[in-house]
Design a protein around this motif. Sequence first.
Motif, PDB file in Angstrom:
ATOM      1  N   LEU A  22       0.530  31.875 -24.399  1.00  0.00           N
ATOM      2  CA  LEU A  22       0.089  30.817 -25.309  1.00  0.00           C
ATOM      3  C   LEU A  22      -0.824  31.376 -26.395  1.00  0.00           C
ATOM      4  O   LEU A  22      -0.694  31.023 -27.570  1.00  0.00           O
ATOM      5  CB  LEU A  22      -0.620  29.712 -24.524  1.00  0.00           C
ATOM      6  CG  LEU A  22      -1.071  28.485 -25.303  1.00  0.00           C
ATOM      7  CD1 LEU A  22       0.117  27.790 -25.948  1.00  0.00           C
ATOM      8  CD2 LEU A  22      -1.803  27.517 -24.396  1.00  0.00           C
ATOM      9  N   ALA A  23      -1.718  32.275 -26.021  1.00  0.00           N
ATOM     10  CA  ALA A  23      -2.616  32.883 -27.008  1.00  0.00           C
ATOM     11  C   ALA A  23      -1.824  33.685 -28.037  1.00  0.00           C
ATOM     12  O   ALA A  23      -2.112  33.624 -29.237  1.00  0.00           O
ATOM     13  CB  ALA A  23      -3.639  33.774 -26.305  1.00  0.00           C
ATOM     14  N   GLN A  24      -0.810  34.412 -27.588  1.00  0.00           N
ATOM     15  CA  GLN A  24       0.015  35.189 -28.519  1.00  0.00           C
ATOM     16  C   GLN A  24       0.765  34.276 -29.477  1.00  0.00           C
ATOM     17  O   GLN A  24       0.848  34.549 -30.674  1.00  0.00           O
ATOM     18  CB  GLN A  24       1.013  36.054 -27.751  1.00  0.00           C
ATOM     19  CG  GLN A  24       0.391  37.214 -27.019  1.00  0.00           C
ATOM     20  CD  GLN A  24       1.413  37.960 -26.172  1.00  0.00           C
ATOM     21  OE1 GLN A  24       2.532  37.503 -25.985  1.00  0.00           O
ATOM     22  NE2 GLN A  24       1.007  39.110 -25.654  1.00  0.00           N
ATOM     23  N   VAL A  25       1.312  33.194 -28.959  1.00  0.00           N
ATOM     24  CA  VAL A  25       2.100  32.289 -29.796  1.00  0.00           C
ATOM     25  C   VAL A  25       1.209  31.572 -30.801  1.00  0.00           C
ATOM     26  O   VAL A  25       1.583  31.398 -31.964  1.00  0.00           O
ATOM     27  CB  VAL A  25       2.873  31.280 -28.917  1.00  0.00           C
ATOM     28  CG1 VAL A  25       3.509  30.194 -29.752  1.00  0.00           C
ATOM     29  CG2 VAL A  25       3.938  31.995 -28.107  1.00  0.00           C
ATOM     30  N   VAL A  26       0.018  31.167 -30.384  1.00  0.00           N
ATOM     31  CA  VAL A  26      -0.886  30.453 -31.292  1.00  0.00           C
ATOM     32  C   VAL A  26      -1.336  31.371 -32.425  1.00  0.00           C
ATOM     33  O   VAL A  26      -1.444  30.941 -33.577  1.00  0.00           O
ATOM     34  CB  VAL A  26      -2.098  29.883 -30.518  1.00  0.00           C
ATOM     35  CG1 VAL A  26      -3.177  29.404 -31.458  1.00  0.00           C
ATOM     36  CG2 VAL A  26      -1.649  28.739 -29.622  1.00  0.00           C
ATOM     37  N   LYS A  27      -1.561  32.634 -32.128  1.00  0.00           N
ATOM     38  CA  LYS A  27      -2.004  33.575 -33.155  1.00  0.00           C
ATOM     39  C   LYS A  27      -0.883  33.957 -34.121  1.00  0.00           C
ATOM     40  O   LYS A  27      -1.151  34.396 -35.230  1.00  0.00           O
ATOM     41  CB  LYS A  27      -2.568  34.835 -32.501  1.00  0.00           C
ATOM     42  CG  LYS A  27      -3.889  34.596 -31.806  1.00  0.00           C
ATOM     43  CD  LYS A  27      -4.391  35.843 -31.131  1.00  0.00           C
ATOM     44  CE  LYS A  27      -5.681  35.564 -30.371  1.00  0.00           C
ATOM     45  NZ  LYS A  27      -6.148  36.743 -29.639  1.00  0.00           N
ATOM     46  N   ASP A  28       0.364  33.780 -33.707  1.00  0.00           N
ATOM     47  CA  ASP A  28       1.505  34.130 -34.546  1.00  0.00           C
ATOM     48  C   ASP A  28       1.734  33.040 -35.590  1.00  0.00           C
ATOM     49  O   ASP A  28       1.928  31.879 -35.253  1.00  0.00           O
ATOM     50  CB  ASP A  28       2.754  34.300 -33.681  1.00  0.00           C
ATOM     51  CG  ASP A  28       3.961  34.753 -34.472  1.00  0.00           C
ATOM     52  OD1 ASP A  28       3.787  35.198 -35.623  1.00  0.00           O
ATOM     53  OD2 ASP A  28       5.078  34.676 -33.929  1.00  0.00           O
ATOM     54  N   GLU A  29       1.700  33.417 -36.859  1.00  0.00           N
ATOM     55  CA  GLU A  29       1.869  32.452 -37.948  1.00  0.00           C
ATOM     56  C   GLU A  29       3.290  31.891 -38.006  1.00  0.00           C
ATOM     57  O   GLU A  29       3.503  30.777 -38.455  1.00  0.00           O
ATOM     58  CB  GLU A  29       1.536  33.115 -39.292  1.00  0.00           C
ATOM     59  CG  GLU A  29       0.078  33.470 -39.456  1.00  0.00           C
ATOM     60  CD  GLU A  29      -0.797  32.254 -39.668  1.00  0.00           C
ATOM     61  OE1 GLU A  29      -0.341  31.288 -40.290  1.00  0.00           O
ATOM     62  OE2 GLU A  29      -1.946  32.275 -39.201  1.00  0.00           O
ATOM     63  N   ALA A  31       5.307  31.297 -35.454  1.00  0.00           N
ATOM     64  CA  ALA A  31       5.723  30.738 -34.164  1.00  0.00           C
ATOM     65  C   ALA A  31       6.228  29.306 -34.318  1.00  0.00           C
ATOM     66  O   ALA A  31       5.770  28.550 -35.175  1.00  0.00           O
ATOM     67  CB  ALA A  31       4.566  30.772 -33.182  1.00  0.00           C
ATOM     68  N   ASP A  32       7.155  28.956 -33.464  1.00  0.00           N
ATOM     69  CA  ASP A  32       7.713  27.607 -33.445  1.00  0.00           C
ATOM     70  C   ASP A  32       6.748  26.682 -32.693  1.00  0.00           C
ATOM     71  O   ASP A  32       6.335  26.998 -31.574  1.00  0.00           O
ATOM     72  CB  ASP A  32       9.073  27.640 -32.747  1.00  0.00           C
ATOM     73  CG  ASP A  32       9.784  26.309 -32.771  1.00  0.00           C
ATOM     74  OD1 ASP A  32       9.380  25.435 -33.565  1.00  0.00           O
ATOM     75  OD2 ASP A  32      10.750  26.143 -32.009  1.00  0.00           O
ATOM     76  N   PRO A  33       6.368  25.550 -33.272  1.00  0.00           N
ATOM     77  CA  PRO A  33       5.450  24.627 -32.586  1.00  0.00           C
ATOM     78  C   PRO A  33       6.000  24.114 -31.256  1.00  0.00           C
ATOM     79  O   PRO A  33       5.236  23.780 -30.355  1.00  0.00           O
ATOM     80  CB  PRO A  33       5.278  23.482 -33.578  1.00  0.00           C
ATOM     81  CG  PRO A  33       5.645  24.043 -34.899  1.00  0.00           C
ATOM     82  CD  PRO A  33       6.655  25.113 -34.639  1.00  0.00           C
ATOM     83  N   LYS A  34       7.315  24.081 -31.111  1.00  0.00           N
ATOM     84  CA  LYS A  34       7.902  23.619 -29.853  1.00  0.00           C
ATOM     85  C   LYS A  34       7.598  24.588 -28.718  1.00  0.00           C
ATOM     86  O   LYS A  34       7.463  24.169 -27.569  1.00  0.00           O
ATOM     87  CB  LYS A  34       9.406  23.435 -30.008  1.00  0.00           C
ATOM     88  CG  LYS A  34       9.768  22.300 -30.931  1.00  0.00           C
ATOM     89  CD  LYS A  34      11.252  22.147 -31.072  1.00  0.00           C
ATOM     90  CE  LYS A  34      11.568  21.028 -32.058  1.00  0.00           C
ATOM     91  NZ  LYS A  34      12.999  20.855 -32.243  1.00  0.00           N
ATOM     92  N   VAL A  35       7.475  25.871 -29.037  1.00  0.00           N
ATOM     93  CA  VAL A  35       7.132  26.862 -28.016  1.00  0.00           C
ATOM     94  C   VAL A  35       5.711  26.610 -27.515  1.00  0.00           C
ATOM     95  O   VAL A  35       5.445  26.678 -26.310  1.00  0.00           O
ATOM     96  CB  VAL A  35       7.275  28.298 -28.578  1.00  0.00           C
ATOM     97  CG1 VAL A  35       6.783  29.330 -27.589  1.00  0.00           C
ATOM     98  CG2 VAL A  35       8.708  28.575 -28.971  1.00  0.00           C
ATOM     99  N   ILE A  36       4.814  26.295 -28.433  1.00  0.00           N
ATOM    100  CA  ILE A  36       3.432  25.996 -28.044  1.00  0.00           C
ATOM    101  C   ILE A  36       3.405  24.778 -27.131  1.00  0.00           C
ATOM    102  O   ILE A  36       2.740  24.775 -26.096  1.00  0.00           O
ATOM    103  CB  ILE A  36       2.553  25.778 -29.295  1.00  0.00           C
ATOM    104  CG1 ILE A  36       2.458  27.068 -30.104  1.00  0.00           C
ATOM    105  CG2 ILE A  36       1.159  25.291 -28.906  1.00  0.00           C
ATOM    106  CD1 ILE A  36       1.774  26.913 -31.443  1.00  0.00           C
TER     107      ILE A  36
END
Length: 124
Positions: A22-29, A31-36
């Motif tokens: 989750l931390a990796q995905v949130v930091k990725d500009e 990233a797909d919001p559905k993944v979060i």
Amino acid sequence: MEWDGLELMDGLRLLENCYDRLAQVVKDEQADPKVITSLVDEAEQIVVLLNSILQRTPLEGEKEETLKTVKEKADAIVQLLQQEMGTIAEKYAQIKTGRQAVDAYYPQPVGLGYSEGKFVDRKE
């Protein structure tokens, strides 16, 4: 995911892994919001599972330390999400300000969009 037969340490490792992803995905500009959203849902399911396990079995020394580590990661994730929400709010405010500036240069038509004097009454 199948959670039957999962022990406390396995659940804590799963939760820790989920928090890392989750931390990796949130930091990725990009990233797909559905993944979060899916990772947050998965973390919530793991927390519910861990809560039920904790109600059945008492904590031991090593498990308490692991639980503290996971809690620290959870707090870090919450802070990261709050920072991202603040960034989103700032960007939204900039967009809103930009939209107001554009609207100032291109005013919307008033009424029917005709200026005064366009219609002439003629008596026949």
